[in-house]
Design an enzyme around this catalytic site. Sequence first.
Site, mmCIF file in Angstrom:
data_model
loop_
_atom_site.group_PDB
_atom_site.id
_atom_site.type_symbol
_atom_site.label_atom_id
_atom_site.label_comp_id
_atom_site.label_asym_id
_atom_site.label_seq_id
_atom_site.Cartn_x
_atom_site.Cartn_y
_atom_site.Cartn_z
ATOM 1 C CG MET A 5 3.393 -36.871 34.183
ATOM 2 S SD MET A 5 1.761 -36.864 35.003
ATOM 3 C CE MET A 5 1.493 -35.106 35.175
ATOM 4 C CG ASP B 176 4.771 -44.982 47.021
ATOM 5 O OD1 ASP B 176 5.728 -45.148 47.808
ATOM 6 O OD2 ASP B 176 4.930 -44.752 45.812
#
Length: 297
Positions: A12, A245
Amino acid sequence: MTAIAVLGSTNMDLVAYVPKAPRLGETVTGREFRTVPGGKGANQAVAAARLGGEVVMIGAVGADDFGVRLRSALTAAGVETAALRTVEGASGTAHITVDDEGANSIVVIPGANGTVTGLEAGDASRIGAADCLLLQLELPLEAVLAGAAAARAHGVRTVLTPAPARPLPRELLELIDLLVPNEHEAAALTGSTDPLAAAEALLHEVPEVVVTLGAAGALYAARGREPVTVPAPRVRAVDTTGAGDTFVGALAVALGEGRPMPQALAWAARAASVSVQRPGAQDSMPTRAEVDPGGVL
């Protein structure tokens, strides 16, 4: 459809937006705080799934509220989570500061990710059924090695993002087909701040290297071939978190579809350029319609 397995982290992201990042010992006032699903593994999985890949996520979340949210975010993006285990304790977290120029600094707390020390029943088969395995370094090295070995045993292409940067053992490098560091990671691995020199040094260890260069695009080098630099579209960055990413997830999809490397890199750069124009990591990742010609750029 490209089948992609991701063995990696779920975190998170606890994101603070500030005009200027604090120096050591300094306190600044931020303008916004958000909790956003992230982790390099989960980010790459979501990016690939949104861009049309058939993605399975292998890893772990904690038995906490963050774990529930992290799994839900992956499922909502179309990622298969049967191999995402729930373990006792806290989920991984990343504490991120983003300044008004879109630059970030990150502190990662592994949490549940630290319990992933190898493959579990069915994981090797999931990797073997994929066209590509995406790996990063936010899991214990033993797990990364086990995943890479399973991919090699099944003839599956392995793509490693060496982040966070650390010395890489030869036994791992021998199992990697494509290494994708950013320019800072490439420098940390080789000692060279010149991306081309760093890429050429890394070719002694792996057959193909892509060094991502932020707004300047990406550099591709392979044994026996001339290096190629692919520019990125010019955009105004709001938040660069997750851009790398996004690039890797898009690259995996493009290569799985059989695109030549220069075209695959250009498409991945477009995807990353879309992502930096929006806040957050997974929240910012584009759909295929946004990246293909006629999209948002």
